[in-house]
Design a protein around this motif. Structure first.
Motif, mmCIF file in Angstrom:
data_model
loop_
_atom_site.group_PDB
_atom_site.id
_atom_site.type_symbol
_atom_site.label_atom_id
_atom_site.label_comp_id
_atom_site.label_asym_id
_atom_site.label_seq_id
_atom_site.Cartn_x
_atom_site.Cartn_y
_atom_site.Cartn_z
ATOM 1 N N ALA A 1 -9.204 1.683 -0.820
ATOM 2 C CA ALA A 1 -10.503 2.318 -1.028
ATOM 3 C C ALA A 1 -11.180 2.483 0.326
ATOM 4 N N VAL B 1 -17.853 -1.376 -8.447
ATOM 5 C CA VAL B 1 -16.832 -0.712 -7.636
ATOM 6 C C VAL B 1 -16.960 -1.028 -6.147
ATOM 7 N N ALA B 2 -17.835 -1.961 -5.801
ATOM 8 C CA ALA B 2 -17.963 -2.355 -4.397
ATOM 9 C C ALA B 2 -18.629 -3.714 -4.323
ATOM 10 N N ASP C 1 0.843 -1.187 0.000
ATOM 11 C CA ASP C 1 0.000 0.000 0.000
ATOM 12 C C ASP C 1 0.886 1.247 0.000
ATOM 13 N N LYS D 1 -14.554 1.535 -4.606
ATOM 14 C CA LYS D 1 -13.395 1.888 -5.436
ATOM 15 C C LYS D 1 -13.800 2.891 -6.512
ATOM 16 N N GLU E 1 -5.251 -5.660 -8.792
ATOM 17 C CA GLU E 1 -6.460 -5.087 -8.195
ATOM 18 C C GLU E 1 -6.854 -5.934 -7.001
ATOM 19 N N GLU F 1 -3.683 1.849 -3.747
ATOM 20 C CA GLU F 1 -4.333 2.777 -2.826
ATOM 21 C C GLU F 1 -5.570 2.111 -2.230
ATOM 22 N N ASN G 1 -10.108 -4.561 -1.802
ATOM 23 C CA ASN G 1 -10.398 -3.297 -1.134
ATOM 24 C C ASN G 1 -9.479 -2.174 -1.604
ATOM 25 N N HIS G 2 -8.926 -2.316 -2.809
ATOM 26 C CA HIS G 2 -7.951 -1.350 -3.291
ATOM 27 C C HIS G 2 -8.274 -0.921 -4.726
ATOM 28 N N PHE G 3 -7.845 0.282 -5.045
ATOM 29 C CA PHE G 3 -7.945 0.744 -6.424
ATOM 30 C C PHE G 3 -6.929 -0.027 -7.278
ATOM 31 N N LYS H 1 -13.923 7.527 -7.179
ATOM 32 C CA LYS H 1 -13.578 8.857 -6.685
ATOM 33 C C LYS H 1 -14.567 9.904 -7.175
ATOM 34 N N ARG I 1 -15.720 0.326 1.258
ATOM 35 C CA ARG I 1 -14.582 0.060 0.378
ATOM 36 C C ARG I 1 -14.946 0.301 -1.086
#
Length: 520
Positions: free
Chosen positions: A326, A356-357, A234, A374, A297, A324, A300-302, A376, A372
């Protein structure tokens, strides 16, 4: 250049496996002659008889029993009369695997009693077996090669072409390069795919798949490939576990084609090494010596990616993928048209067409919380629930505490379909015609052996059509379905004739439980 040689073929004969028995790490007694009657230790027996395709006793079959809780493994062999018995297995659920060389493996799930006997009879049918040796271009043997077997079907004619396949089984090459994939169900043709991260994958296509046959001397030569090792971390530099790292090609997927268009139809397996471990480490292989993008991927991460240029025959070390975390969340509620909560609705989030989740289930008050996420930017929320049309709301801001998804109740049809003799038809096809889809849609199969049909109806203007085997299709009626409306179709009597063939492929037949069926 990829090369493979078939030295010969053979017809498989049943042969004995050498089995070693274990009971929680302690050897157990071998099979006795004839089924046992009770366990002297107070635990139950697993007993059975193994037969061949002609119903004759099958001796020396290997029997293995597996338990997860408490974890354990036990083994035995069938005697001259095909009988076997395994004792010392704790009461509860157990898996019994029965196999022999050149035979299709049989797996039985049993419930072991505290005392007494549970049966696990089996018939071992002739299967297909492939064996051989795998070497590299320097004539050195290769261990640890994953050998994947799948049936490949090719259909063509009149400008039409289609290829597909189904997974059959797998095996691994030993340290001396030898491999064996046994007990495959017979078919038309098999293809073996050989995968090792340090080499380019090779397919051995067009192998005979007749029952009792196969190939005993398959020699394959694998060419060197490049492979990459690295770490997923991370932004704070801490290792991230459970992240799949992928390259431009996945050797564990099989591609099918339809009219020249290629699409991935199935996964043959997976390589655990390309998923980061507790230290964030990963290995990805089977790569060409070209600039390659590796993507990662986590749950829980971008996603992120990195470019590498590996070297054939060598390991590229120290590649780092930084992800990164999320952290965004959304709280909300799912309601119907009257503002009442929709319990147990499934809620998901998407952005630009991508999920995205992880989907969540609303509680009994219709409340949900997505975490979480993912994304923006604002997301699209969708919901599904039995008896409701799919709901959705767009442009929901991240960290919203008051998201609201509205769902409309579907209509519900009750209908009884009779045959020309006035008796209820056991199997019925219902076809829903909606506005803009008058050619057909919403095709479903129903079983009336336990009662009339009950099914969900889409909202709006629809026509309901029914048919059955040997009977012509008939219109039940035209309806303008409002949310929550109950539609009584009454009794419809079909006449003999040919059922109209629906343009859409029918869904799988329902289980005869007479539960409502979503007509969407």
């Amino acid at each position: 250049m990829q090369r493979a040689r078939i030295k010969g073929s053979f017809v498989i004969a049943a042969a004995a496996f050498i089995a070693v028995g274990w009971a929680g790490g302690i050897p157990v007694d071998r099979a006795e002659s004839g089924p046992p009657t009770a366990s002297p230790t107070g635990t139950g027996w697993i007993s059975g008889t193994v037969l061949d395709e002609d119903g004759k006793p099958f001796p020396n079959a290997e029997i293995q029993v597996f338990r997860e809780k408490p974890k354990g493994q036990w083994s035995a062999k069938s005697d001259a009369k095909g009988n076997f018995g395994v004792r010392g297995v704790p009461p509860g659920k157990a898996s019994v695997v029965i196999r022999a060389k050149g035979r299709i493996r049989v797996t039985k799930e049993v419930l072991v009693p505290a005392t007494g006997v549970v049966g696990a009879d089996a018939k071992l049918l002739p299967g297909v077996r492939f064996a051989g040796v795998i070497k590299d271009t320097r004539d050195a043997v290769i261990g640890g090669v994953k050998v994947l077997a799948f049936r490949q079907t090719e259909i063509s004619g009149g400008g039409f072409s289609f290829s597909s396949g189904s997974f059959g089984g797998s095996g691994d090459s030993k340290a001396d390069g030898t491999f064996e994939v046994d007990g495959l169900a017979p078919g038309e043709r098999f293809t073996l795919r050989l995968v090792h991260p340090h080499y380019l994958p090779v397919d051995l296509p067009g192998l005979s798949a007749e029952a009792g046959g196969g190939h005993d001397h398959l020699d394959a030569i694998l060419e060197d490939a490049a492979w990459v090792t690295g770490t997923v971390v991370d932004k704070a530099g801490k290792p991230v576990q459970g992240v799949k790292v992928s390259g431009p090609k996945d050797p564990y997927t099989m591609q099918s084609s339809f009219f020249g268009f290629i699409f991935v139809s199935m996964w043959l397996g997976s390589d655990e090494k390309n998923v980061s471990d507790a230290q964030g480490k990963f290995v990805i292989g089977c790569l060409d010596e070209v600039e390659t993008r590796l993507s990662a991927e986590g749950p829980n991460h971008f996603p992120n990616s990195v470019l590498v240029t590996p070297t054939t025959g060598k390991e590229t070390k120290g590649v780092s993928l930084v992800l990164e975390v999320a952290t965004a969340a959304i709280d909300g509620v799912v309601v119907d048209g009257d503002g009442k909560p929709v319990p147990k609705a499934s809620v998901s989030a998407s952005s630009d067409g991508d999920n995205v989740a992880d989907a969540v289930t609303a509680d009994d008050q219709g409340k949900f919380r997505l975490t979480r996420i993912k994304a923006k930017k604002p997301v699209w929320l969708t919901s599904t629930a039995d008896g409701y049309a799919n709901g959705g709301t767009k442009d929901v801001p991240l960290e919203s505490k008051t998201a609201r998804i509205e769902m409309k109740r579907l209509g519900k049809l009750t209908l009884e379909v009779l045959g020309p003799d006035g008796k209820r038809m056991p199997q019925v096809i219902v076809r829903i015609l909606t506005e803009g889809n008058q050619r057909g849609g919403g095709v479903s199969h129903h079983d009336q052996t336990k009662g009339p049909i009950e099914m969900w109806l889409p909202l709006g203007s629809i026509d309901v059509m029914v048919s059955a085997k040997g009977c012509a299709e008939k219109k039940v009626g035209a309806y303008d379905v409002e949310p929550g409306q109950k539609v009584e179709g009454g009794q419809v009597t079909l006449e003999k004739g040919e059922a109209k063939e629906a343009p859409d492929e029918p869904e799988e037949p329902e289980e005869p439980d007479n539960e409502p069926d979503d007509g969407n």
